[in-house]
Design a protein around this motif. Structure first.
Motif, PDB file in Angstrom:
ATOM      1  N   GLY A  71      52.974   9.323 -20.008  1.00 23.55           N
ATOM      2  CA  GLY A  71      53.053  10.756 -19.728  1.00 23.55           C
ATOM      3  C   GLY A  71      54.485  11.274 -19.805  1.00 23.55           C
ATOM      4  O   GLY A  71      54.760  12.299 -20.432  1.00 23.55           O
ATOM      5  N   VAL A  72      55.390  10.557 -19.166  1.00 20.22           N
ATOM      6  CA  VAL A  72      56.781  11.005 -19.161  1.00 20.22           C
ATOM      7  C   VAL A  72      57.325  11.008 -20.588  1.00 20.22           C
ATOM      8  O   VAL A  72      58.049  11.929 -21.002  1.00 20.22           O
ATOM      9  CB  VAL A  72      57.621  10.103 -18.233  1.00 20.22           C
ATOM     10  CG1 VAL A  72      59.094  10.309 -18.460  1.00 20.22           C
ATOM     11  CG2 VAL A  72      57.263  10.385 -16.782  1.00 20.22           C
ATOM     12  N   TYR A  92      46.389  11.042 -24.741  1.00 18.26           N
ATOM     13  CA  TYR A  92      46.832  10.737 -23.376  1.00 18.26           C
ATOM     14  C   TYR A  92      45.829  11.258 -22.359  1.00 18.26           C
ATOM     15  O   TYR A  92      45.423  10.553 -21.430  1.00 18.26           O
ATOM     16  CB  TYR A  92      48.204  11.382 -23.148  1.00 18.26           C
ATOM     17  CG  TYR A  92      48.706  11.280 -21.729  1.00 18.26           C
ATOM     18  CD1 TYR A  92      49.255  10.103 -21.251  1.00 18.26           C
ATOM     19  CD2 TYR A  92      48.637  12.377 -20.863  1.00 18.26           C
ATOM     20  CE1 TYR A  92      49.718  10.003 -19.951  1.00 18.26           C
ATOM     21  CE2 TYR A  92      49.099  12.290 -19.559  1.00 18.26           C
ATOM     22  CZ  TYR A  92      49.644  11.107 -19.105  1.00 18.26           C
ATOM     23  OH  TYR A  92      50.099  11.008 -17.818  1.00 18.26           O
ATOM     24  N   MET A 107      57.139  17.400 -15.911  1.00 24.03           N
ATOM     25  CA  MET A 107      57.453  16.050 -15.448  1.00 24.03           C
ATOM     26  C   MET A 107      57.071  15.914 -13.968  1.00 24.03           C
ATOM     27  O   MET A 107      56.484  14.917 -13.557  1.00 24.03           O
ATOM     28  CB  MET A 107      58.961  15.839 -15.612  1.00 24.03           C
ATOM     29  CG  MET A 107      59.381  14.459 -15.908  1.00 24.03           C
ATOM     30  SD  MET A 107      59.053  14.010 -17.609  1.00 24.03           S
ATOM     31  CE  MET A 107      60.657  14.165 -18.352  1.00 24.03           C
ATOM     32  N   TYR A 128      56.366  24.087 -26.721  1.00 24.64           N
ATOM     33  CA  TYR A 128      57.795  23.987 -27.011  1.00 24.64           C
ATOM     34  C   TYR A 128      58.573  24.187 -25.734  1.00 24.64           C
ATOM     35  O   TYR A 128      58.155  24.912 -24.844  1.00 24.64           O
ATOM     36  CB  TYR A 128      58.202  25.053 -28.032  1.00 24.64           C
ATOM     37  CG  TYR A 128      57.400  24.963 -29.304  1.00 24.64           C
ATOM     38  CD1 TYR A 128      57.770  24.066 -30.305  1.00 24.64           C
ATOM     39  CD2 TYR A 128      56.254  25.737 -29.480  1.00 24.64           C
ATOM     40  CE1 TYR A 128      57.011  23.938 -31.457  1.00 24.64           C
ATOM     41  CE2 TYR A 128      55.486  25.624 -30.620  1.00 24.64           C
ATOM     42  CZ  TYR A 128      55.871  24.714 -31.617  1.00 24.64           C
ATOM     43  OH  TYR A 128      55.104  24.586 -32.743  1.00 24.64           O
ATOM     44  N   ARG A 129      59.748  23.577 -25.719  1.00 24.28           N
ATOM     45  CA  ARG A 129      60.711  23.880 -24.676  1.00 24.28           C
ATOM     46  C   ARG A 129      61.388  25.183 -25.031  1.00 24.28           C
ATOM     47  O   ARG A 129      61.749  25.369 -26.193  1.00 24.28           O
ATOM     48  CB  ARG A 129      61.820  22.832 -24.703  1.00 24.28           C
ATOM     49  CG  ARG A 129      61.760  21.812 -23.690  1.00 24.28           C
ATOM     50  CD  ARG A 129      62.660  20.659 -24.080  1.00 24.28           C
ATOM     51  NE  ARG A 129      61.857  19.457 -24.024  1.00 24.28           N
ATOM     52  CZ  ARG A 129      61.449  18.947 -22.873  1.00 24.28           C
ATOM     53  NH1 ARG A 129      61.798  19.490 -21.725  1.00 24.28           N
ATOM     54  NH2 ARG A 129      60.683  17.885 -22.876  1.00 24.28           N
ATOM     55  N   GLU A 138      55.641  11.552 -23.303  1.00 22.84           N
ATOM     56  CA  GLU A 138      55.112  12.717 -24.011  1.00 22.84           C
ATOM     57  C   GLU A 138      55.839  13.997 -23.613  1.00 22.84           C
ATOM     58  O   GLU A 138      56.162  14.826 -24.455  1.00 22.84           O
ATOM     59  CB  GLU A 138      53.612  12.854 -23.747  1.00 22.84           C
ATOM     60  CG  GLU A 138      52.836  11.741 -24.413  1.00 22.84           C
ATOM     61  CD  GLU A 138      51.468  12.193 -24.911  1.00 22.84           C
ATOM     62  OE1 GLU A 138      50.936  13.182 -24.376  1.00 22.84           O
ATOM     63  OE2 GLU A 138      50.949  11.541 -25.835  1.00 22.84           O
ATOM     64  N   VAL A 139      56.094  14.137 -22.328  1.00 29.96           N
ATOM     65  CA  VAL A 139      56.794  15.350 -21.895  1.00 29.96           C
ATOM     66  C   VAL A 139      58.191  15.370 -22.497  1.00 29.96           C
ATOM     67  O   VAL A 139      58.669  16.405 -22.977  1.00 29.96           O
ATOM     68  CB  VAL A 139      56.868  15.429 -20.361  1.00 29.96           C
ATOM     69  CG1 VAL A 139      57.652  16.655 -19.930  1.00 29.96           C
ATOM     70  CG2 VAL A 139      55.479  15.451 -19.756  1.00 29.96           C
ATOM     71  N   ALA A 140      58.829  14.206 -22.493  1.00 27.64           N
ATOM     72  CA  ALA A 140      60.201  14.154 -22.998  1.00 27.64           C
ATOM     73  C   ALA A 140      60.258  14.470 -24.486  1.00 27.64           C
ATOM     74  O   ALA A 140      61.293  14.913 -24.990  1.00 27.64           O
ATOM     75  CB  ALA A 140      60.792  12.775 -22.735  1.00 27.64           C
ATOM     76  N   SER A 141      59.151  14.268 -25.193  1.00 27.83           N
ATOM     77  CA  SER A 141      59.219  14.499 -26.633  1.00 27.83           C
ATOM     78  C   SER A 141      58.683  15.870 -27.044  1.00 27.83           C
ATOM     79  O   SER A 141      58.472  16.121 -28.229  1.00 27.83           O
ATOM     80  CB  SER A 141      58.480  13.384 -27.371  1.00 27.83           C
ATOM     81  OG  SER A 141      57.138  13.388 -26.950  1.00 27.83           O
ATOM     82  N   ILE A 142      58.480  16.763 -26.086  1.00 24.52           N
ATOM     83  CA  ILE A 142      58.088  18.127 -26.464  1.00 24.52           C
ATOM     84  C   ILE A 142      59.263  18.779 -27.196  1.00 24.52           C
ATOM     85  O   ILE A 142      60.382  18.781 -26.689  1.00 24.52           O
ATOM     86  CB  ILE A 142      57.700  18.953 -25.218  1.00 24.52           C
ATOM     87  CG1 ILE A 142      56.490  18.315 -24.531  1.00 24.52           C
ATOM     88  CG2 ILE A 142      57.397  20.399 -25.600  1.00 24.52           C
ATOM     89  CD1 ILE A 142      56.074  18.991 -23.243  1.00 24.52           C
ATOM     90  N   PRO A 143      59.018  19.325 -28.392  1.00 27.54           N
ATOM     91  CA  PRO A 143      60.133  19.855 -29.175  1.00 27.54           C
ATOM     92  C   PRO A 143      60.692  21.159 -28.599  1.00 27.54           C
ATOM     93  O   PRO A 143      60.014  21.852 -27.847  1.00 27.54           O
ATOM     94  CB  PRO A 143      59.507  20.114 -30.544  1.00 27.54           C
ATOM     95  CG  PRO A 143      58.052  20.306 -30.271  1.00 27.54           C
ATOM     96  CD  PRO A 143      57.733  19.451 -29.092  1.00 27.54           C
ATOM     97  N   VAL A 144      61.910  21.474 -28.978  1.00 25.22           N
ATOM     98  CA  VAL A 144      62.538  22.717 -28.548  1.00 25.22           C
ATOM     99  C   VAL A 144      62.120  23.834 -29.500  1.00 25.22           C
ATOM    100  O   VAL A 144      62.024  23.617 -30.709  1.00 25.22           O
ATOM    101  CB  VAL A 144      64.071  22.549 -28.565  1.00 25.22           C
ATOM    102  CG1 VAL A 144      64.773  23.854 -28.239  1.00 25.22           C
ATOM    103  CG2 VAL A 144      64.474  21.459 -27.595  1.00 25.22           C
ATOM    104  N   ALA A 145      61.835  25.004 -28.954  1.00 25.74           N
ATOM    105  CA  ALA A 145      61.423  26.136 -29.798  1.00 25.74           C
ATOM    106  C   ALA A 145      62.592  26.604 -30.652  1.00 25.74           C
ATOM    107  O   ALA A 145      63.747  26.509 -30.234  1.00 25.74           O
ATOM    108  CB  ALA A 145      60.937  27.275 -28.917  1.00 25.74           C
ATOM    109  N   GLN A 146      62.271  27.098 -31.876  1.00 22.14           N
ATOM    110  CA  GLN A 146      63.353  27.660 -32.697  1.00 22.14           C
ATOM    111  C   GLN A 146      63.746  29.026 -32.157  1.00 22.14           C
ATOM    112  O   GLN A 146      62.908  29.826 -31.856  1.00 22.14           O
ATOM    113  CB  GLN A 146      62.917  27.832 -34.154  1.00 22.14           C
ATOM    114  CG  GLN A 146      62.950  26.545 -34.943  1.00 22.14           C
ATOM    115  CD  GLN A 146      61.588  25.896 -34.967  1.00 22.14           C
ATOM    116  OE1 GLN A 146      60.598  26.603 -34.993  1.00 22.14           O
ATOM    117  NE2 GLN A 146      61.540  24.568 -34.929  1.00 22.14           N
TER     118      GLN A 146
END
Ligand code: HEM
Ligand SMILES: [Cu+2]
Ligand SMILES: [Cu+2]
Lengths: 563, 178, 57
Positions: free
Chosen positions: C46-47, A292, A221, B54-55, C49-57
């Protein structure tokens, strides 16, 4: 607010100059030059450290100097000078009083104090985070605070510019549309306002984080928003130095734009699309989609590149047109051969146009392609590219303008006119070569911001080819030449102010008369002299561009598969 | 002149000279070619980033990477003492970036494809695979997945090309391709 | 010279100013456009897209 009606008439140009604006222009320009000197010394130290045989500074000092270099030249020098240009393009060109000069001083002081605070933070040694200050690497709070103050000052300057446009319109100091140069400055101011707003959005939370009030800042970000500032601020430079090109073409040759319509539309493309290319700093970051990246990095179908290519034709085209009107009509290039190559205002301008296009422009568009960026990102190619834009493009254009502006504003003769003749060549060619050598080293994989590519104290090592070392050495030599050129400029400017002979009021020089006389060349539309020389040069540019672009795709096709 | 207001009251209807029209046409065409080159390469080219990410929190990522390294370790590198890990073709491969090393050393097979994960434990780092010159930004808290297919055998270095503090210039890793 | 051009240069005094010229002559409209376009296509997109990056399992 007090309506200040103090004006003087410039004996060289016939312009009515508002005295408070005159003073602000002078102070902003001088401060800019001082920071160019400081930043330039850091730059030279950095280049000499990266010259493997010299390796001037220790690692910690190197990273400190690099941080200071980036800040002092990219931010402080350029933006102070741009503020001077904004005041010039509004107050002087519109023959209008400057809006709220007192606020101009507030802006000046904020910028100066901000610049000093950040410099102190960097020189103290605890804020060597590079001017990009990527989180989570943390600088001391005053590092960010200084930049924020500086930005607020610059924002005020943009508002003063807009205010002056309004006053000029209301008071009818001009008729019809604003001059093209002022329109270009308006473009720069608009981009600057976006730039600074983005900067506030990201730097204020970062400051709070550095103080401890905010827990963490998302690293991706941060980059998205930071580059809305970091990249857009480069686009301010482009808009500003292209305005300077148009101004110099007019001042030196009495040149008239080939077409107001085309040139202004090209600026409009900048206003709309230039800033979104901030995305080319994000092409290899995690998690952003290709849609994007492609849309933004391409300035929406490369429409802003189209704008630049238009200016690339119309600026030299205007000069050719004016020269041909004066009878320099033989063959393709008499107009160019017989240009005043010994006048630094011209030679600096000409070198700036050519090198900005060939070195900075082509390389920037190439490495901004989504996939091509993979083979370029963070290598020394990147500094190579932007020394082609912001140094031999913007800085050289500003120097060229200063050769005209400083003697006119201060009514003094240049201090060292003989050396001044050589200065644009030394600086331009030195830094142009440095730009090429850095790009060359970058294609060999040499990283940017790196103290030791021989990895002497690393456990594991990588051996760069001998060519890489050669390029770094040549870069050092070129930087020395450029540095001498830069030093001569500063010496000349400071010398002119302090020791320059007072100008004799009459007679004005030939090239300056043209300004007073008004346009020599008539409208460039229907029936005008065409510009075959410029068109030929433009075609050479286009062919170079196309070849170089595809050479790099070919190079990309050779690396490991990535999907 | 560009420093004066345009002499005509209406300049928008000015006829544009043909050199300019021609140049604008050429430039626009070239702009469109460059634009379509990028989507085109997604179909026709072999070098595209997947943008898969991934986060992740650094401890969890480190745990994965350590388990991965323990499972596929083949030997220790003589100079650095770092594990050399030889993962099966097609598998998930984890690399840690941290101050100031790339961990572990990988041994890959030419022509095989791997899902290479990259993440940092601290600051940002720059994954620069040399002499190929493939460059990818590595962030903390993000796991970026790049599907790589080494096409040449040999010894490759990973040089850090994002400034990451005073030891930045010592941060070198290795990938061997057989 | 300058006066001559005004006379011959184009557009008699009564001719309406074309739409695009009016746009280009309006600094505040341009300011609005120059801020909105990048804010939407670059920052907001852009923001998101970054906010929707999934969390790793
Ligand atoms: C004497 C003149 C100059 C010399 C010798 C010089 C040299 C250099 C060198 C060698 C680098 C380092 C590349 C690296 O290690 O990553 C650098 C970085 C840089 N230069 Fe210059 N430069 C000069 C003038 C300028 C000017 C006038 C500007 C801007 C207007 C500029 C902007 C920058 C920026 C923004 C960086 C990047 C800093 C960073 O990576 O954080 N330079 N310069
Ligand atoms: Cu690193
Ligand atoms: Cu590093």
């Amino acid at each position: 607010m007090a309506i200040n009606r103090q004006f003087r008439t410039c004996p060289d140009t016939g312009f009515k100059i508002h005295l408070p604006a005159d003073k602000l222009i002078k102070w902003n320009a001088v401060t800019a030059v001082v920071f160019l000197l400081i930043g330039g010394i850091f730059g030279l130290a950095v280049a000499l450290t990266r010259w493997p045989e010299v390796h001037l500074l220790d690692a910690d000092l190197f990273y400190l100097a690099l941080t200071a270099h980036g800040l002092d030249v990219l931010l402080v020098w350029i933006i102070f000078f741009e503020v001077a240009i904004l005041y010039f393009a509004s107050s002087v060109l519109l023959q209008c009083r400057l809006a709220t000069p007192w606020l101009g001083w507030v802006a000046y002081i904020l910028m100066l104090v901000g610049a000093l605070i950040t410099n102190v933070a960097v020189l103290r040694g605890d804020s060597s985070v590079m001017f990009t200050s990527y989180v989570p690497m943390k600088a001391a709070p005053d590092f960010y605070l200084g930049i924020i103050l500086f930005a607020v000052g610059a924002l005020l300057a943009c508002f003063i510019f807009l205010g002056t446009l309004v006053i000029a319109k209301n008071e009818k100091t001009y008729e019809g549309s604003i001059p093209l140069v002022t329109f270009g400055a308006l473009t720069a101011a608009i981009i600057a306002i976006f730039t600074i707003a983005a900067g506030a959005i990201i730097l204020i939370p970062t400051l709070l984080w550095s103080v401890g009030y905010v827990g963490s800042i998302d690293t991706v970000m941060y980059k998205v928003v930071w580059w809305a500032m970091g990249h857009s601020s480069q686009q301010i430079n482009v808009a500003a130095h292209i305005s300077v090109w148009y101004a110099l073409a007019a001042i030196l040759f009495g040149a008239k734009p080939l077409s107001e319509k085309v040139s202004r539309t090209a600026f409009l493309l900048y206003i709309l699309f230039l800033q979104i290319a901030s995305a080319h700093h994000l092409l290899v970051e995690p998690g952003l989609s290709s849609e994007y990246k492609i849309f933004n990095t391409s300035y929406a179908l490369y429409l802003a590149v189209l704008g630049s290519m238009i200016h690339g034709l119309t600026v030299p085209g205007a000069v050719e047109h004016a020269q041909r009107k004066k009878g320099l009509n033989k063959g393709m290039f008499e107009w160019l051969r017989k240009a005043p190559w010994g006048n630094p205002a011209f030679s600096g301008f000409a070198l700036s146009v050519v090198m900005f296009g060939f070195l900075g422009g082509i390389s920037g568009v190439m490495m901004g392609a989504e996939q091509l960026n993979i083979i370029i990102h963070n290598t020394l190619y990147v500094p190579g590219h932007f020394h082609g834009t912001v140094v031999v493009g913007t800085t050289l254009a500003f120097m060229a303008l200063a050769y005209w502006l400083v003697p006119v504003l201060w009514q003094r003769e240049l201090f060292l006119p003989g050396l001044a003749k050589w200065q644009p060549y030394l600086f331009g060619i030195g830094m142009g070569l440095a730009s090429l050598f850095m790009m060359g080293a970058g294609t060999l994989g040499v990283p940017r911001r790196h103290w030791d590519i021989s990895f002497a104290d690393a456990t594991l090592s990588h051996e760069f080819p001998a060519a890489a070392y050669l390029m770094m050495g040549m870069n050092g030599v070129a930087a020395l030449i450029g540095g001498i050129g830069g030093a001569i400029f500063v010496l000349n400017m400071v010398g002119t102010l302090l020791l320059g002979k007072k100008k004799q009021p009459a007679p004005a020089k030939a090239e300056e008369e043209t300004v007073a006389q008004g346009p020599i060349a008539v409208s460039g539309s229907a029936g005008a002299v065409s510009v075959p020389g410029t068109f030929t040069l433009a075609l050479i540019f286009l062919v170079t561009f196309i070849l170089y672009y595809f050479v790099n795709w070919n190079y990309l096709a050779g690396v490991w598969g990535l999907s | 002149m560009a420093i004066f207001p345009p002499p005509q009251r209406v300049w928008w209807r000015e006829r544009v000279e043909k050199t300019e029209v021609l140049w604008v046409t050429l430039a626009l065409t070239w702009a469109l070619v460059m634009f379509f080159m990028m989507p085109y390469w997604h179909f026709a080219g072999d070098q595209n980033l997947s943008n898969e990410a991934y986060r992740v929190n650094p401890e969890a990522y480190a745990a994965k990477a350590e388990a991965f390294a323990a499972e596929h370790k083949v030997r220790e590198d003589a100079t650095s003492g770092m594990p050399v890990v030889h993962p099966p073709a097609g598998s998930d491969v984890y690399m840690i970036a941290r101050l100031w090393e790339w961990w572990p050393i990988l041994e890959l097979e030419k022509g095989q494809t791997y899902r290479l994960h990259l993440s940092s434990m601290d600051w940002q780092h720059g994954f620069s695979l040399l002499p190929e010159n493939i460059n990818i930004q590595v962030h903390p808290n993000y796991d970026m997945v790049v599907t790589v297919t080494p096409t040449y055998a040999g010894e490759f270095s990973i040089v850090c090309n994002e400034f990451c503090g005073i030891g930045h210039h010592t941060m070198v890793g290795k990938i061997f391709v057989k | 010279m300058a006066e001559e051009e005004i006379k011959t240069g184009g557009g008699d005094a009564g001719e309406p100013i074309p739409f695009m010229q009016q746009v280009l002559d309006n600094p505040f409209l341009l300011l609005f456009l120059g801020i909105t376009v990048p804010t939407v296509t670059y920052i907001i997109w852009g923001v998101m897209e970054v906010a929707s990056i999934p969390v790793a399992q």
